[in-house]
Every structure is written in structure tokens, then in C-alpha cells.
Design a protein around this motif. Structure first.
Motif, mmCIF file in Angstrom:
data_model
loop_
_atom_site.group_PDB
_atom_site.id
_atom_site.type_symbol
_atom_site.label_atom_id
_atom_site.label_comp_id
_atom_site.label_asym_id
_atom_site.label_seq_id
_atom_site.Cartn_x
_atom_site.Cartn_y
_atom_site.Cartn_z
ATOM 1 N N GLU A 17 73.474 11.209 57.979
ATOM 2 C CA GLU A 17 73.192 10.576 59.261
ATOM 3 C C GLU A 17 74.285 10.862 60.270
ATOM 4 O OE1 GLU A 17 72.457 6.441 58.741
ATOM 5 O OE2 GLU A 17 70.755 6.729 57.385
ATOM 6 N N ASN A 18 75.521 11.000 59.816
ATOM 7 C CA ASN A 18 76.665 11.223 60.704
ATOM 8 C C ASN A 18 77.267 12.586 60.395
ATOM 9 O OD1 ASN A 18 79.122 11.236 62.087
ATOM 10 N ND2 ASN A 18 79.437 9.043 61.795
ATOM 11 N N LEU A 19 76.869 13.599 61.146
ATOM 12 C CA LEU A 19 77.344 14.957 60.884
ATOM 13 C C LEU A 19 78.799 15.146 61.284
ATOM 14 C CD1 LEU A 19 74.111 16.770 62.057
ATOM 15 C CD2 LEU A 19 74.967 16.683 59.710
ATOM 16 N N SER A 20 79.272 14.368 62.244
ATOM 17 C CA SER A 20 80.693 14.429 62.606
ATOM 18 C C SER A 20 81.562 13.978 61.437
ATOM 19 C CB SER A 20 80.979 13.564 63.840
ATOM 20 O OG SER A 20 80.354 14.085 64.988
ATOM 21 N N GLN A 21 81.152 12.886 60.776
ATOM 22 C CA GLN A 21 81.908 12.413 59.625
ATOM 23 C C GLN A 21 81.834 13.410 58.477
ATOM 24 O OE1 GLN A 21 83.905 9.598 59.390
ATOM 25 N NE2 GLN A 21 84.513 10.669 57.507
ATOM 26 N N THR A 22 80.693 14.070 58.338
ATOM 27 C CA THR A 22 80.566 15.090 57.297
ATOM 28 C C THR A 22 81.550 16.220 57.519
ATOM 29 O OG1 THR A 22 78.213 14.581 57.024
ATOM 30 C CG2 THR A 22 78.979 16.696 56.172
ATOM 31 N N ASP A 283 72.083 20.289 58.931
ATOM 32 C CA ASP A 283 73.204 20.455 58.001
ATOM 33 C C ASP A 283 73.345 21.902 57.553
ATOM 34 O OD1 ASP A 283 70.882 20.386 56.480
ATOM 35 O OD2 ASP A 283 71.720 19.127 54.888
ATOM 36 N N ALA A 284 72.225 22.615 57.403
ATOM 37 C CA ALA A 284 72.306 24.030 57.029
ATOM 38 C C ALA A 284 72.875 24.860 58.165
ATOM 39 C CB ALA A 284 70.922 24.544 56.630
ATOM 40 N N ALA A 285 72.463 24.581 59.392
ATOM 41 C CA ALA A 285 72.985 25.323 60.544
ATOM 42 C C ALA A 285 74.489 25.122 60.697
ATOM 43 C CB ALA A 285 72.259 24.893 61.812
ATOM 44 N N LEU A 286 74.964 23.930 60.388
ATOM 45 C CA LEU A 286 76.386 23.619 60.549
ATOM 46 C C LEU A 286 77.224 24.054 59.351
ATOM 47 C CD1 LEU A 286 76.046 20.011 61.988
ATOM 48 C CD2 LEU A 286 76.945 21.993 63.232
ATOM 49 N N PHE A 287 76.739 23.745 58.134
ATOM 50 C CA PHE A 287 77.573 23.889 56.946
ATOM 51 C C PHE A 287 77.036 24.884 55.923
ATOM 52 C CE2 PHE A 287 77.619 19.286 58.249
ATOM 53 C CZ PHE A 287 78.810 19.347 58.959
ATOM 54 N N LEU A 344 90.221 16.747 68.377
ATOM 55 C CA LEU A 344 91.046 17.660 67.579
ATOM 56 C C LEU A 344 92.088 16.905 66.771
ATOM 57 C CD1 LEU A 344 91.661 20.633 70.053
ATOM 58 C CD2 LEU A 344 90.011 20.488 68.187
ATOM 59 N N ASP A 345 92.605 15.812 67.314
ATOM 60 C CA ASP A 345 93.607 15.026 66.578
ATOM 61 C C ASP A 345 93.030 14.487 65.274
ATOM 62 O OD1 ASP A 345 95.479 15.485 68.524
ATOM 63 O OD2 ASP A 345 95.248 13.526 69.490
ATOM 64 N N ASP A 346 91.773 14.041 65.303
ATOM 65 C CA ASP A 346 91.144 13.522 64.081
ATOM 66 C C ASP A 346 90.910 14.648 63.070
ATOM 67 O OD1 ASP A 346 91.093 10.964 65.127
ATOM 68 O OD2 ASP A 346 89.080 11.195 65.968
ATOM 69 N N LEU A 347 90.477 15.803 63.562
ATOM 70 C CA LEU A 347 90.286 16.954 62.673
ATOM 71 C C LEU A 347 91.611 17.399 62.070
ATOM 72 C CD1 LEU A 347 87.745 18.967 64.813
ATOM 73 C CD2 LEU A 347 87.342 18.214 62.463
ATOM 74 N N GLN A 348 92.651 17.412 62.882
ATOM 75 C CA GLN A 348 93.970 17.833 62.398
ATOM 76 C C GLN A 348 94.470 16.902 61.306
ATOM 77 O OE1 GLN A 348 96.133 20.617 63.733
ATOM 78 N NE2 GLN A 348 96.865 20.143 61.680
ATOM 79 N N ARG A 349 94.303 15.598 61.506
ATOM 80 C CA ARG A 349 94.772 14.637 60.499
ATOM 81 C C ARG A 349 94.038 14.826 59.179
ATOM 82 N NH1 ARG A 349 95.556 11.090 64.919
ATOM 83 N NH2 ARG A 349 93.347 10.519 64.930
ATOM 84 N N ALA A 350 92.727 14.963 59.236
ATOM 85 C CA ALA A 350 91.953 15.136 58.000
ATOM 86 C C ALA A 350 92.322 16.436 57.307
ATOM 87 C CB ALA A 350 90.454 15.115 58.324
ATOM 88 N N TRP A 351 92.434 17.507 58.073
ATOM 89 C CA TRP A 351 92.711 18.837 57.522
ATOM 90 C C TRP A 351 94.110 18.891 56.921
ATOM 91 C CZ3 TRP A 351 95.334 23.312 59.962
ATOM 92 C CH2 TRP A 351 95.008 24.548 59.348
ATOM 93 N N SER A 352 95.085 18.339 57.612
ATOM 94 C CA SER A 352 96.479 18.407 57.158
ATOM 95 C C SER A 352 96.742 17.522 55.954
ATOM 96 C CB SER A 352 97.427 18.009 58.299
ATOM 97 O OG SER A 352 97.301 18.883 59.400
ATOM 98 N N ALA A 353 95.986 16.456 55.817
ATOM 99 C CA ALA A 353 96.248 15.485 54.746
ATOM 100 C C ALA A 353 95.574 15.839 53.425
ATOM 101 C CB ALA A 353 95.790 14.098 55.186
ATOM 102 N N ALA A 354 94.722 16.859 53.414
ATOM 103 C CA ALA A 354 93.904 17.134 52.227
ATOM 104 C C ALA A 354 94.744 17.303 50.966
ATOM 105 C CB ALA A 354 93.042 18.369 52.467
ATOM 106 N N LEU A 355 95.698 18.219 50.970
ATOM 107 C CA LEU A 355 96.503 18.465 49.772
ATOM 108 C C LEU A 355 97.571 17.400 49.539
ATOM 109 C CD1 LEU A 355 96.916 22.331 49.560
ATOM 110 C CD2 LEU A 355 95.282 20.842 48.418
ATOM 111 N N PRO A 356 98.325 16.978 50.567
ATOM 112 C CA PRO A 356 99.321 15.938 50.313
ATOM 113 C C PRO A 356 98.739 14.674 49.695
ATOM 114 C CG PRO A 356 99.706 16.942 52.452
ATOM 115 C CD PRO A 356 98.417 17.503 51.940
ATOM 116 N N GLU A 357 97.574 14.252 50.168
ATOM 117 C CA GLU A 357 96.984 13.025 49.619
ATOM 118 C C GLU A 357 96.571 13.209 48.163
ATOM 119 O OE1 GLU A 357 93.820 11.648 52.059
ATOM 120 O OE2 GLU A 357 95.161 10.903 53.644
ATOM 121 N N MET A 358 96.230 14.429 47.801
ATOM 122 C CA MET A 358 95.802 14.689 46.429
ATOM 123 C C MET A 358 96.986 14.895 45.490
ATOM 124 S SD MET A 358 93.214 17.668 45.044
ATOM 125 C CE MET A 358 94.375 18.989 45.412
ATOM 126 N N LEU A 359 98.082 15.473 45.990
ATOM 127 C CA LEU A 359 99.165 15.918 45.121
ATOM 128 C C LEU A 359 100.411 15.040 45.166
ATOM 129 C CD1 LEU A 359 98.906 19.759 45.827
ATOM 130 C CD2 LEU A 359 98.039 18.508 43.854
#
Length: 360
Positions: A17-22, A283-287, A344-359
Motif C-alpha cells: 500500500e505504501n510504495l515509499s516505505q517499500t 511494484d514491478a515497474a519500480l522494483f 533524500l535525508d530519509d533515504l540517506q539514513r535508511a541506506w547508511s544504517a543498513a550494515l551498522p544496525e546489523m553488525l
């Protein structure tokens, strides 16, 4: 096992329902998140010869005392190799060559690291054989020799084998290092073009299907090696004529992830607004994922030249939108139907945090 895992019906997959969140969830996933947590921990300068460091489609290192430079990249989609070892391995070679061409470099040679489970298991040995055949298919079609490599068997935990992972590393040559390209958009006010088939890609075997819906199913997308060859020649020719401002291979995560990455990895964060062609599933067109697609940025005055050169090369070219100073990524469908709108700030936070949050 292929009959089971390749059985897939996209109609069974509900659309978010929320493609931005996806998109945020994908940008923050382990396979798509920023690798800066790793690459920032080692020397990237290579005796001051590094021209393009981590984060682009290929690293570029100057050959000191000459105008030349070497470009280097590595690729493997283990999920595709599990779902179809021969096709997946061929895709690994094709994507590596495409990444080098996105940097402006001509592919020279391949080395590999072939990682598999227990070869005493006939199914694993079959995966190994098929992967080698797939690599051979692509290397012959693209004219890139395999010059070295190694094999790692018995990669298992409690009898469970890893997905087959024939990792391809490829080196290319730029005759003039000053014509190199990077993935990130360098500025606002650029026109965005998609080189390659703009038709709706499939969510089968995609990162989106695995991360958002928890399924590894379907077959990898079709691979047209002749089109890959034409696309590579086109990219290198456009780069040599200095007609492109940036180029980024459209692969894992589809067009939406590719666009977001381009906005984040340039010298400064740059916004973008694109409109997608007609589609059946948003969703196919985007992802959704497909082979042989590259997102390029061009100065508006050179758009017509790039489009005509692509037409002569037999490579589809579709205008998608522009870069801007909005600080946002906006993606619309036909009729100005909004699909994604993120800061962009929200995208940057999600993208940058991916590995640190996991490791960490």
C-alpha cells in the motif's frame, strides 16, 4: 529442485500500500544498503592513484605516467544462481561488463571465485557445471577471456549448502582517464534517460520479492547477450565523446533503488523527478529487475545527440525525467499518479544504517 523454486505466479503477490516505505525498506536492507561501513575501514587511495573509489559501478585507478586507467568491478547474484545456475552465472559476467562500460572502460579479462556446497552431492556438482557453462556463454559472447580463478567447495553449515555463488571480478581499460564516469548525479538540471528495454520488468527472483515478501522464487530475467554487447559499445562511445554526466547499471532493487542510489552517491545529494511509462503492476515497474538497463544523466543540450546515437546503435532510449534541487526523490506513473515521494535525508539514513544496525 528447479521445478519447485521456479514455479511462480506474480498474481499471488500482494502489492504494498505504501510504495515509499517499500523503497525505504529496500534501501535499508543488507544486500542494498551502503557499504561505507566496510570500505571506510581500509585505505582507498592506492598510492594516490584512485580516481573513482567505492560506491560507483566500478573503481578506477590511474596508470601513473600515462593517460590510461584501469577499472575494476565484481558481481554475483546468488539468488539468480540458485534459481538457475547457468543463467545466473551468465548474468554475473554480463553485469560486470556493463558496470565497466558504465565507467567508460572496455572489459579486458575476468577472474573468478566459484563458491559452492559439497560437490559429492550430485545436485551441487550440477550447479557447478551449469555455472561454468553460463560464464562461458557470456564470456564468449562479450569477447572477455577468463584469465584466472579459484574454486571453493564444501561451503555448508550442518549439511545446508550456500546458494551457488560464482563471483566474477572483471578489469577494464580506459584509454583516457579523463573520460571516466561515476554513478552519482553530479548536479541538478540534468535529463535522465534509460538506455535499454523500458518495458515492465518482473518481480520474479527479485530482491524485492525476497526482502519484502520473503520468497525466493521464479526464474532470472532473460539475458540478451547481443543487446548487452551493443549497450556496452554505446556506453563506451558516449563516454568517450563526453556526452554523459553519469551512468549507473539498473540491477538489484530495480529502477527505484537505482534512482535513489544515483541521488545519494554523487558529490552532493541531488533530487530527482521521473515519470514511468505504462505498467501493469506499480511494484514491478519500480522494483522489478531486468538485464541490460542503464540510467544515464545528460546535459539537456546533448539529449538529442545521445538519443540519436542510441537509435543508431539499436539500443532503446527512454526519457524519464530530470534532476533538481528539491531534496526529494519523486516517482510518478502515467497521469501524474504519485508512487514514491521521499526526502533524500530519509533515504540517506535508511541506506547508511543498513550494515551498522546489523553488525554493530
Amino acid at each position: 529442485y528447479l521445478k519447485g523454486v521456479q514455479r511462480f505466479d506474480a498474481a499471488e503477490i500482494p502489492q504494498p500500500e505504501n510504495l515509499s516505505q517499500t523503497l525505504l525498506d529496500l534501501m535499508g536492507s543488507p544486500n542494498l544498503g551502503s557499504r561505507d561501513w566496510i570500505t571506510s575501514q581500509y585505505d582507498q587511495t592506492v598510492r594516490t592513484n584512485t580516481l573513482v573509489g567505492p560506491g560507483s559501478d566500478a573503481a578506477v585507478v590511474r596508470v601513473k605516467g600515462t593517460r590510461r586507467a584501469l577499472a575494476m568491478t565484481s558481481d554475483c547474484n546468488h539468488r539468480w544462481c540458485y534459481l538457475d545456475p547457468r543463467a545466473g552465472a551468465a548474468h554475473a559476467v554480463a553485469e560486470a561488463a556493463r558496470n565497466l562500460s558504465c565507467s567508460g572502460a572496455r572489459p579486458l579479462g575476468v577472474t573468478d571465485c566459484l563458491n559452492f556446497g559439497n560437490p559429492e552431492n550430485p545436485e551441487i556438482m550440477w550447479q557447478f557445471r551449469e555455472a561454468i557453462r553460463g560464464m562461458g556463454d557470456a564470456c564468449r559472447a562479450l569477447g572477455v577471456p577468463v584469465v584466472s580463478g579459484n574454486v571453493s567447495f564444501y561451503n555448508e553449515t550442518r549439511g545446508q549448502a550456500i546458494h551457488p555463488a560464482p563471483v566474477v571480478a572483471m578489469v577494464g581499460l580506459l584509454e583516457d582517464a579523463s573520460t571516466r564516469l561515476e554513478s552519482g548525479f553530479p548536479s541538478a538540471g540534468l535529463t535522465l534517460l534509460l538506455l535499454g528495454d523500458a518495458g515492465e520488468p518482473s518481480i520474479a527472483a527479485s530482491e524485492y520479492l525476497a526482502q519484502i515478501h520473503g520468497r525466493e522464487a521464479g526464474a532470472p530475467p532473460p539475458l540478451d547477450l547481443e543487446m548487452e554487447k551493443r549497450l556496452g559499445e554505446l556506453l563506451r562511445g558516449l563516454a568517450g565523446r563526453r556526452l554523459l554526466a553519469s551512468a549507473h547499471d539498473c540491477s538489484d532493487g530495480g529502477l527505484a533503488v537505482t534512482l535513489a542510489e544515483c541521488c545519494l552517491v554523487g558529490p552532493v545529494a541531488v533530487g530527482a523527478h521521473i515519470r514511468l511509462p505504462e505498467y501493469e503492476r506499480a511494484d514491478a515497474a519500480l522494483f522489478g529487475e531486468a538485464s541490460g538497463r542503464v540510467l544515464v544523466a545528460v546535459v539537456p543540450a546533448q539529449e538529442a545527440d545521445v538519443a540519436e546515437t542510441a537509435r543508431q546503435a539499436g539500443v532503446p532510449c527512454t526519457r524519464l525525467g530530470t534532476t533538481n534541487e528539491s531534496g526529494r526523490v519523486r516517482i510518478e506513473g502515467p497521469g501524474d499518479h504519485g508512487l514514491v515521494d521521499l526526502a533524500l535525508d530519509d533515504l540517506q539514513r535508511a541506506w547508511s544504517a543498513a550494515l551498522p544496525e546489523m553488525l554493530e
